[in-house]
Design a protein around this motif. Structure first.
Motif, PDB file in Angstrom:
ATOM      1  N   SER A  14      46.822  56.069  37.946  1.00 28.57           N
ATOM      2  CA  SER A  14      45.685  54.765  37.539  1.00 28.57           C
ATOM      3  C   SER A  14      44.537  54.568  38.400  1.00 28.57           C
ATOM      4  O   SER A  14      44.305  55.319  39.287  1.00 28.57           O
ATOM      5  N   TRP A  15      43.742  53.871  37.818  1.00 27.13           N
ATOM      6  CA  TRP A  15      42.500  53.288  38.627  1.00 27.13           C
ATOM      7  C   TRP A  15      42.404  51.812  38.790  1.00 27.13           C
ATOM      8  O   TRP A  15      43.125  51.027  37.822  1.00 27.13           O
ATOM      9  N   ILE A  16      41.349  51.452  39.567  1.00 28.30           N
ATOM     10  CA  ILE A  16      41.256  50.015  39.698  1.00 28.30           C
ATOM     11  C   ILE A  16      39.653  49.678  39.770  1.00 28.30           C
ATOM     12  O   ILE A  16      38.872  50.663  40.091  1.00 28.30           O
ATOM     13  N   TYR A  17      39.166  48.663  39.243  1.00 26.50           N
ATOM     14  CA  TYR A  17      37.828  48.217  39.196  1.00 26.50           C
ATOM     15  C   TYR A  17      37.441  47.287  40.230  1.00 26.50           C
ATOM     16  O   TYR A  17      37.984  46.336  40.653  1.00 26.50           O
ATOM     17  N   VAL A  18      36.251  47.515  40.730  1.00 22.41           N
ATOM     18  CA  VAL A  18      35.331  46.331  41.441  1.00 22.41           C
ATOM     19  C   VAL A  18      34.571  45.679  40.398  1.00 22.41           C
ATOM     20  O   VAL A  18      33.734  46.358  39.739  1.00 22.41           O
ATOM     21  N   VAL A  19      34.699  44.412  40.252  1.00 20.36           N
ATOM     22  CA  VAL A  19      34.160  43.646  39.267  1.00 20.36           C
ATOM     23  C   VAL A  19      33.373  42.427  39.745  1.00 20.36           C
ATOM     24  O   VAL A  19      33.694  41.913  40.905  1.00 20.36           O
ATOM     25  N   ILE A  20      32.312  42.119  38.850  1.00 19.20           N
ATOM     26  CA  ILE A  20      31.739  40.915  39.352  1.00 19.20           C
ATOM     27  C   ILE A  20      31.338  40.119  38.052  1.00 19.20           C
ATOM     28  O   ILE A  20      31.333  40.649  36.838  1.00 19.20           O
ATOM     29  N   GLY A  21      31.155  38.868  38.369  1.00 14.54           N
ATOM     30  CA  GLY A  21      30.987  37.730  37.395  1.00 14.54           C
ATOM     31  C   GLY A  21      29.800  38.314  36.579  1.00 14.54           C
ATOM     32  O   GLY A  21      28.780  38.277  37.139  1.00 14.54           O
ATOM     33  N   ILE A  64      40.207  36.106  39.861  1.00 12.67           N
ATOM     34  CA  ILE A  64      39.717  36.121  38.337  1.00 12.67           C
ATOM     35  C   ILE A  64      39.264  35.105  37.838  1.00 12.67           C
ATOM     36  O   ILE A  64      38.241  34.630  37.452  1.00 12.67           O
ATOM     37  N   ASN A  65      40.329  33.821  38.010  1.00 13.30           N
ATOM     38  CA  ASN A  65      40.143  32.629  37.372  1.00 13.30           C
ATOM     39  C   ASN A  65      38.848  32.036  38.135  1.00 13.30           C
ATOM     40  O   ASN A  65      38.091  31.112  37.497  1.00 13.30           O
ATOM     41  N   SER A  66      38.788  32.059  39.327  1.00 15.27           N
ATOM     42  CA  SER A  66      37.622  31.537  40.323  1.00 15.27           C
ATOM     43  C   SER A  66      36.158  32.238  39.976  1.00 15.27           C
ATOM     44  O   SER A  66      35.309  31.573  39.925  1.00 15.27           O
ATOM     45  N   ILE A  67      36.397  33.357  39.645  1.00 18.30           N
ATOM     46  CA  ILE A  67      35.055  34.142  39.112  1.00 18.30           C
ATOM     47  C   ILE A  67      34.590  33.514  37.854  1.00 18.30           C
ATOM     48  O   ILE A  67      33.367  33.016  37.692  1.00 18.30           O
ATOM     49  N   GLN A  68      35.378  33.250  37.089  1.00 15.80           N
ATOM     50  CA  GLN A  68      35.340  32.731  35.606  1.00 15.80           C
ATOM     51  C   GLN A  68      34.976  31.314  35.815  1.00 15.80           C
ATOM     52  O   GLN A  68      33.982  30.934  34.851  1.00 15.80           O
ATOM     53  N   ALA A 115      36.620  39.001  29.203  1.00 16.30           N
ATOM     54  CA  ALA A 115      37.101  38.238  30.535  1.00 16.30           C
ATOM     55  C   ALA A 115      35.931  37.875  31.094  1.00 16.30           C
ATOM     56  O   ALA A 115      35.773  36.980  32.233  1.00 16.30           O
ATOM     57  N   GLY A 116      34.603  38.145  30.918  1.00 16.67           N
ATOM     58  CA  GLY A 116      33.450  37.755  31.624  1.00 16.67           C
ATOM     59  C   GLY A 116      33.252  38.381  32.922  1.00 16.67           C
ATOM     60  O   GLY A 116      32.512  37.972  33.812  1.00 16.67           O
ATOM     61  N   LEU A 117      33.758  39.718  32.889  1.00 18.84           N
ATOM     62  CA  LEU A 117      33.717  40.457  34.273  1.00 18.84           C
ATOM     63  C   LEU A 117      32.973  41.783  33.873  1.00 18.84           C
ATOM     64  O   LEU A 117      33.180  42.249  32.997  1.00 18.84           O
ATOM     65  N   VAL A 118      32.029  42.194  34.912  1.00 17.02           N
ATOM     66  CA  VAL A 118      31.302  43.465  34.673  1.00 17.02           C
ATOM     67  C   VAL A 118      31.954  44.623  35.599  1.00 17.02           C
ATOM     68  O   VAL A 118      31.727  44.293  37.009  1.00 17.02           O
ATOM     69  N   GLU A 129      44.055  38.206  50.305  1.00 11.52           N
ATOM     70  CA  GLU A 129      43.943  37.139  49.593  1.00 11.52           C
ATOM     71  C   GLU A 129      43.583  35.641  50.051  1.00 11.52           C
ATOM     72  O   GLU A 129      44.107  34.725  49.540  1.00 11.52           O
ATOM     73  N   GLN A 130      42.725  35.853  50.973  1.00 11.42           N
ATOM     74  CA  GLN A 130      41.991  34.736  51.227  1.00 11.42           C
ATOM     75  C   GLN A 130      41.510  33.690  50.265  1.00 11.42           C
ATOM     76  O   GLN A 130      41.718  32.524  50.635  1.00 11.42           O
ATOM     77  N   LEU A 131      41.062  34.142  49.178  1.00 16.37           N
ATOM     78  CA  LEU A 131      40.423  33.411  48.180  1.00 16.37           C
ATOM     79  C   LEU A 131      41.587  33.271  47.161  1.00 16.37           C
ATOM     80  O   LEU A 131      41.478  32.499  46.090  1.00 16.37           O
ATOM     81  N   GLY A 132      42.961  33.656  47.408  1.00 19.65           N
ATOM     82  CA  GLY A 132      44.016  33.441  46.172  1.00 19.65           C
ATOM     83  C   GLY A 132      44.497  34.847  45.932  1.00 19.65           C
ATOM     84  O   GLY A 132      43.992  35.980  46.378  1.00 19.65           O
ATOM     85  N   THR A 133      45.303  35.046  45.121  1.00 20.61           N
ATOM     86  CA  THR A 133      45.893  36.179  44.472  1.00 20.61           C
ATOM     87  C   THR A 133      44.787  36.803  43.604  1.00 20.61           C
ATOM     88  O   THR A 133      43.750  36.282  43.189  1.00 20.61           O
ATOM     89  N   GLU A 134      45.330  37.833  42.995  1.00 22.32           N
ATOM     90  CA  GLU A 134      44.341  38.617  42.089  1.00 22.32           C
ATOM     91  C   GLU A 134      43.801  38.019  40.798  1.00 22.32           C
ATOM     92  O   GLU A 134      42.779  37.817  40.527  1.00 22.32           O
TER      93      GLU A 134
END
Length: 322
Positions: free
Chosen positions: A233-240, A76-80, A135-138, A67-72
């Motif tokens: 469950s599953w989790i995604y790796v996303v990119i802006g 996400i907000n930073s990517i946006q 969300a603008g995330l791929v 979490e060096q760049l913040g929480t999850e």
């Protein structure tokens, strides 16, 4: 004197040349919540290696675990906003894309193969499309998460065994409703308070994946791991989306190819880690109890369905029909 001048000239030219020798055309800031030893971070490191090699250094991947760049949600907000580029995220995406709620619905999936069919088929495409649009995330890769299991100090084999069980759950309304329907007494509580509450007898049980059961040392205060598998469950790796599309097509292909290699690598690590975790917990004294999962799923279903909106219900039914 001449030697000193030559040496100074060489050092000076090296310093000037260094930024140009290492400068990349694009930088990807990849922040996530796992620590350096977690398999998610190891997968991220593999992604970095492949991207930088296949792009001949035109893309520089910077990884920020813990979490060096913040929480999850903050990342996400930073990517946006364009100040970060990638993260690892799951059902939190339902804040933008309601279909992403299906990523952590109790007893939606029978087993790992059922989950894979959903994620890699039409259902997964619907979820990914909504994430991209809303969300603008791929999503460029997905990782299976270890199923959530119930730990306790008495064996739990059928729903009636839950009667009166004071069970810690995360503050997720669907989880509270599901465990109430199953007969337990769910108590929302911060994860940081769980060990002490179990130790003091304030609660009798908790539920989490094996990885957290191990890392939190719950074996010191719980005797049984009841194999409920109640959330797969599953989790995604996303990119802006904007970031990805800002790159030329050849570099977009590099990123997407590296993501697939990362996904395969993580799947191998995950399979090995699940076996290791069970062995480690058994060696630490915990007993694994086989549970009548169908009885749990059948009893939970009305509460699960009641929590879903119409759009989510359609997706849930489609998952059951797979």
């Amino acid at each position: 004197m001449l030697k000193q001048l030559l040496a100074s000239a060489v050092i000076g030219s090296s310093i000037l040349a260094a930024p140009f020798a290492t400068a990349a055309d694009y930088t990807l800031k990849f922040g996530h919540l796992a620590n350096e030893e977690n398999i998610w971070n190891k997968a991220a490191e593999r992604f970095k290696q492949v991207v930088e090699e296949e792009s001949d250094g035109r893309i520089d991947v910077q990884i920020f675990p813990n979490e060096q760049l913040g929480t999850e949600m903050e990342v996400i907000n930073s990517i946006q906003l364009g100040t970060a580029d990638m993260t690892i995220t799951g059902e939190s995406l339902q804040n933008w894309a309601p279909k992403a709620a299906m990523m952590a619905v109790p007893y939606a999936f029978r087993d790992s193969e059922h989950l894979r069919k959903a994620v890699e088929g039409d259902i997964g495409k619907q979820i990914e499309q909504q994430i991209e649009e809303k969300a603008g995330l791929v999503p460029i890769a997905w990782f299976e998460r270890g199923p959530r299991e119930l730990t306790s100090n008495r064996p739990i084999k059928k729903p009636s065994d839950l009667n009166g069980l004071r069970l810690r759950v995360p503050n997720v309304p669907l989880f509270v409703d599901t465990w109430q329907a199953l007969g337990a007494k769910p108590t929302p509580m911060a994860f940081s308070e769980v060990f002490t509450s179990l130790q003091q007898g304030t609660i009798d049980a908790q539920e989490n994946p094996l990885s957290l059961i191990e890392s939190a040392s719950f074996n010191e205060v719980q005797d049984y791991v009841n194999v409920t598998d109640h959330v797969r469950s599953w989790i995604y790796v996303v990119i802006g989306k904007k970031k990805l599309e800002s790159m030329p097509e050849d570099l977009q292909e590099v990123v997407l190819d590296a993501a697939q290699q990362m996904q395969s690598y993580e799947a191998k690590l995950f399979s090995e880690d699940q076996k290791r975790l069970r062995n480690a917990l058994e060696e630490a004294g915990m007993e694994f109890v086989e549970v009548d999962q169908k009885a749990f799923a059948d009893k939970a279903e009305p509460a699960v369905k009641a929590s879903l909106n119409d759009e989510q219900q359609k997706l849930y039914e489609a998952i059951q029909d797979l």
